[in-house]
Design an enzyme around this catalytic site. Structure first.
Site, PDB file in Angstrom:
ATOM      1  N   HIS A 169      -0.074   4.030  -9.132  1.00 53.04           N
ATOM      2  CA  HIS A 169      -0.652   3.923  -8.055  1.00 53.04           C
ATOM      3  C   HIS A 169      -0.057   4.282  -7.055  1.00 53.04           C
ATOM      4  O   HIS A 169      -0.343   5.126  -5.912  1.00 53.04           O
ATOM      5  CB  HIS A 169      -1.543   2.697  -8.009  1.00 53.04           C
ATOM      6  CG  HIS A 169      -2.462   2.540  -6.737  1.00 53.04           C
ATOM      7  ND1 HIS A 169      -3.592   2.387  -6.916  1.00 53.04           N
ATOM      8  CD2 HIS A 169      -1.875   2.265  -5.543  1.00 53.04           C
ATOM      9  CE1 HIS A 169      -3.944   2.255  -5.558  1.00 53.04           C
ATOM     10  NE2 HIS A 169      -2.909   1.981  -4.681  1.00 53.04           N
ATOM     11  N   GLU A 170       1.329   3.346  -6.692  1.00 57.33           N
ATOM     12  CA  GLU A 170       1.964   3.559  -5.331  1.00 57.33           C
ATOM     13  C   GLU A 170       2.376   5.046  -5.075  1.00 57.33           C
ATOM     14  O   GLU A 170       2.511   5.682  -4.061  1.00 57.33           O
ATOM     15  CB  GLU A 170       2.882   2.644  -5.307  1.00 57.33           C
ATOM     16  CG  GLU A 170       2.267   1.141  -4.987  1.00 57.33           C
ATOM     17  CD  GLU A 170       1.362   0.828  -4.167  1.00 57.33           C
ATOM     18  OE1 GLU A 170       1.286   1.699  -2.992  1.00 57.33           O
ATOM     19  OE2 GLU A 170       0.545   0.131  -4.323  1.00 57.33           O
TER      20      GLU A 170
ATOM     21  N   HIS B 166       0.064   7.641  -3.902  1.00 59.43           N
ATOM     22  CA  HIS B 166       0.223   7.778  -2.427  1.00 59.43           C
ATOM     23  C   HIS B 166       1.051   9.077  -2.080  1.00 59.43           C
ATOM     24  O   HIS B 166       0.613   9.623  -0.916  1.00 59.43           O
ATOM     25  CB  HIS B 166       0.341   6.524  -1.873  1.00 59.43           C
ATOM     26  CG  HIS B 166      -0.689   5.586  -2.062  1.00 59.43           C
ATOM     27  ND1 HIS B 166      -2.032   5.863  -1.571  1.00 59.43           N
ATOM     28  CD2 HIS B 166      -0.997   4.319  -2.344  1.00 59.43           C
ATOM     29  CE1 HIS B 166      -2.827   4.679  -1.695  1.00 59.43           C
ATOM     30  NE2 HIS B 166      -2.111   3.866  -2.187  1.00 59.43           N
TER      31      HIS B 166
ATOM     32  N   TYR C 145      -6.000   7.453   6.011  1.00 66.09           N
ATOM     33  CA  TYR C 145      -6.261   6.280   5.252  1.00 66.09           C
ATOM     34  C   TYR C 145      -7.308   5.455   6.080  1.00 66.09           C
ATOM     35  O   TYR C 145      -7.020   4.427   6.573  1.00 66.09           O
ATOM     36  CB  TYR C 145      -4.726   5.576   5.264  1.00 66.09           C
ATOM     37  CG  TYR C 145      -4.660   4.713   4.195  1.00 66.09           C
ATOM     38  CD1 TYR C 145      -4.755   4.990   2.883  1.00 66.09           C
ATOM     39  CD2 TYR C 145      -4.328   3.311   4.359  1.00 66.09           C
ATOM     40  CE1 TYR C 145      -4.904   3.965   1.865  1.00 66.09           C
ATOM     41  CE2 TYR C 145      -4.171   2.363   3.486  1.00 66.09           C
ATOM     42  CZ  TYR C 145      -4.612   2.725   2.238  1.00 66.09           C
ATOM     43  OH  TYR C 145      -4.480   1.631   1.416  1.00 66.09           O
TER      44      TYR C 145
ATOM     45  N   GLU D 262      -7.390   5.984  -1.811  1.00 64.27           N
ATOM     46  CA  GLU D 262      -7.268   4.608  -2.890  1.00 64.27           C
ATOM     47  C   GLU D 262      -7.605   5.073  -4.237  1.00 64.27           C
ATOM     48  O   GLU D 262      -6.865   4.720  -5.358  1.00 64.27           O
ATOM     49  CB  GLU D 262      -7.706   3.639  -2.234  1.00 64.27           C
ATOM     50  CG  GLU D 262      -7.088   2.673  -1.398  1.00 64.27           C
ATOM     51  CD  GLU D 262      -5.788   2.247  -2.172  1.00 64.27           C
ATOM     52  OE1 GLU D 262      -5.699   1.894  -3.145  1.00 64.27           O
ATOM     53  OE2 GLU D 262      -5.046   2.141  -1.449  1.00 64.27           O
TER      54      GLU D 262
ATOM     55  N   ASP E  94     -13.147  -0.408  10.891  1.00 65.15           N
ATOM     56  CA  ASP E  94     -11.995   0.406  10.765  1.00 65.15           C
ATOM     57  C   ASP E  94     -10.570  -0.089  11.307  1.00 65.15           C
ATOM     58  O   ASP E  94     -10.028   0.261  12.326  1.00 65.15           O
ATOM     59  CB  ASP E  94     -12.161   1.738  11.177  1.00 65.15           C
ATOM     60  CG  ASP E  94     -10.868   2.849  10.822  1.00 65.15           C
ATOM     61  OD1 ASP E  94     -10.148   2.594  10.349  1.00 65.15           O
ATOM     62  OD2 ASP E  94     -10.969   3.952  11.400  1.00 65.15           O
TER      63      ASP E  94
ATOM     64  N   HIS F  58     -10.079  -0.094  -0.204  1.00 67.58           N
ATOM     65  CA  HIS F  58      -9.872  -0.750  -1.605  1.00 67.58           C
ATOM     66  C   HIS F  58     -11.403  -1.159  -1.945  1.00 67.58           C
ATOM     67  O   HIS F  58     -11.133  -1.472  -3.191  1.00 67.58           O
ATOM     68  CB  HIS F  58      -8.927  -2.109  -1.437  1.00 67.58           C
ATOM     69  CG  HIS F  58      -7.584  -1.596  -0.985  1.00 67.58           C
ATOM     70  ND1 HIS F  58      -6.895  -1.357   0.235  1.00 67.58           N
ATOM     71  CD2 HIS F  58      -6.510  -1.221  -2.115  1.00 67.58           C
ATOM     72  CE1 HIS F  58      -5.924  -0.995   0.112  1.00 67.58           C
ATOM     73  NE2 HIS F  58      -5.409  -0.871  -0.984  1.00 67.58           N
TER      74      HIS F  58
END
Lengths: 401, 100
Positions: free
Chosen positions: A163-164, A167, A178, A187, A259, A269
């Site tokens: 996942h990381e 990015h 983002y 995400e 935001d 998320h």
């Protein structure tokens, strides 16, 4: 080889020594640079040189130990590509996770590391005390050990590592901003490719995969399946401590949040659950390995997206890419069409009724391409052949009368 | 003096959003602890304000609000932007909370 703060060995010579065929020379040069860079606190310089210890590029890995500090420059070396295994389990897990992710992108998408140009992969473990998180700082990965009460070591889930690093892939392709929908897509891309790294590593089909993100990072006493479920957004956990998983799986339930930090930058998320579910539905409709057709469609769509891409545009792009890759009205394209429709997003230019009829037709015919689709067609041909054989027997019997 | 702090974002952003902020009143501290907290707050106070995490993804953000004598100061930093002074204050608060 010794070197003090003002290193007596010129940098170009050190670089040459780092490429030496003699591993002892390489290691000595590396030690020199490590000492120098640690004194200077220049982690960028250090990571760069560590990676070049054997050869440039190729996604070479280096892991550092933060020793429970929040200062990355003061982290100490734990493991590199040419060195032995570390005695530290977290360092080895991070190292292996980086490798699995790098190998996945190379084998599946022929992508050379995160940036497509062999970017070196650097990770930091044991960040801070009781740190319940893992993050991508724009250049490298950072893992916490968890507080031991709710969360355990974040290197424990390969999908979290995938996942990381995803990015980083997004940063180097679409650069999705983002916040709000582009952030939720950002995400979601990380969840999609993080889950695919795990599925690919375990050789799991879409039906066999758990579609969970971070199932290993909770302590045994926590009643939760994972951080997120792509198969069932909103159902990853439901307990007194965390409450119920609020992720939506349909545009009808899109969550509007401020935001800013407190609003998770517009719920990035939270709303990632919607495109996550679309990918899951596509994968199970297509069948087989999700990193093949569905993964390729999503990857090509990510590359064709831009910083401000919203859900609708991304859905349209996946539909177009499915046609480019597998043909108009292919099972893959119909699976994409039906998946987005099921999460409340109609592909632009296709009337809802038409989309529904086409997706239903796809479902009736097995709704899949690949192995399952061929199996369905094969079964239908077998049934027709049996009917023809039966009819032929009947005709023969009638003729003989 | 009252200090309120919370953590946001990160991999567990959804879970974290439902957790209440933590609060510490210096009246409940020993004199030594109160002096130390004063020192840590003073070290970060000139940098009050907000810094967004930039290119960092899944980094956690932290907000520390200090209320003292009718004045309120809020600092927001992320894992990617916090200064050593901010990290020291946050670490001290978390250590104190963990001992409770």
């Amino acid at each position: 080889m010794t070197c003090h703060f003002n290193c007596i060995i010129p940098p170009h010579l050190l670089e040459k020594l780092l490429r030496s065929d003699d591993s002892e020379v390489r290691q000595a040069a590396l030690d020199t640079l490590m000492t120098t860079s640690r004194l200077r606190g220049e982690r960028g310089v250090r990571a760069s040189f560590v990676g070049s210890a054997a050869a440039p590029g190729g996604g070479r890995r280096t892991v550092f130990d933060c020793k429970h500090s929040t200062s990355l420059p003061s982290a100490v070396f734990a493991r590199s590509e040419d060195g032995p295994e570390s005695v530290d389990v977290s360092a080895n897990r991070a190292f292996d996770g980086l490798g699995a992710t790098r190998d996945f992108y190379k084998a599946v998408f022929n992508r050379d590391s995160i940036d497509g140009r062999g970017m070196r992969l650097t990770a930091f473990v044991h960040y801070d005390k009781r740190y319940n998180n893992a993050f991508w700082d724009g250049h490298q990965m950072v893992f916490g050990d968890g507080d031991g009460k709710m969360f355990s070591d974040f290197t424990g889930s390969v999908d979290v590592i995938g996942h990381e690093l995803a990015h980083g892939v997004t940063e180097n392709t679409a650069g999705l901003e983002y916040h709000n929908q582009s952030g939720a897509l950002n995400e979601s891309m990380s969840d999609v490719f993080g889950s695919l790294v795990k599925q690919w590593s375990l050789k799991q089909s879409a039906d066999e995969a758990d579609w969970l993100i971070g199932p290993e990072i909770f302590t045994p006493g926590i009643d939760a399946d994972a951080l997120r479920s792509m198969k069932a957004p909103g159902h990853a956990y439901d307990n007194d401590l965390f409450g119920k998983d609020p992720q939506p799986d349909n545009m009808e339930n899109y969550i509007k949040l401020p935001d800013n930090e407190m609003g998770d930058f517009g719920g990035v998320h939270f709303n990632s659950g919607i495109p996550n579910k679309a990918f899951y539905l596509t994968a199970v409709r297509v069948g087989g390995f999700a990193w093949e057709a569905p993964g390729l469609i999503w990857y090509e769509s990510l590359k064709a997206s831009h910083a401000e891409t919203q859900f609708q545009e991304f859905a349209n792009t996946t539909y177009r890419k499915a046609a480019e890759l597998f043909g108009d009205d292919s099972a893959e394209q119909l699976a994409v069409l039906a998946a987005w429709q099921d999460v409340g997003i109609q592909i632009s230019g296709i009337l809802a009724g038409v989309a529904r009829a086409r997706s239903l037709a796809a479902d009736r015919s097995g709704g899949t391409g690949g192995e399952n689709g061929l199996a369905t067609v094969s079964q239908q041909i077998g049934a027709l052949a049996a009917q023809v054989t039966g009819l032929a027997k009947d005709v023969t019997a009638l003729k003989s009368k | 003096m009252k200090v309120t702090w919370g953590a946001y974002g990160g991999q567990a952003a959804v879970i974290r959003l439902g957790l209440p902020p933590k609060v510490l009143d210096t009246d409940a501290l020993s004199e030594t602890e109160a002096v130390e907290l004063d020192r840590l707050v003073a070290a970060v106070a000139p940098a009050a304000g907000e810094e967004r995490p930039g290119r960092a993804r899944d980094a956690m953000s932290y907000t520390i609000t200090v209320e003292d004598g009718g004045r309120s100061t809020t600092l927001t930093r992320s894992d990617a932007t916090m200064s050593p002074a901010f990290a020291a204050l946050l670490g001290w608060l978390e250590e104190h909370f963990a001992r409770q």
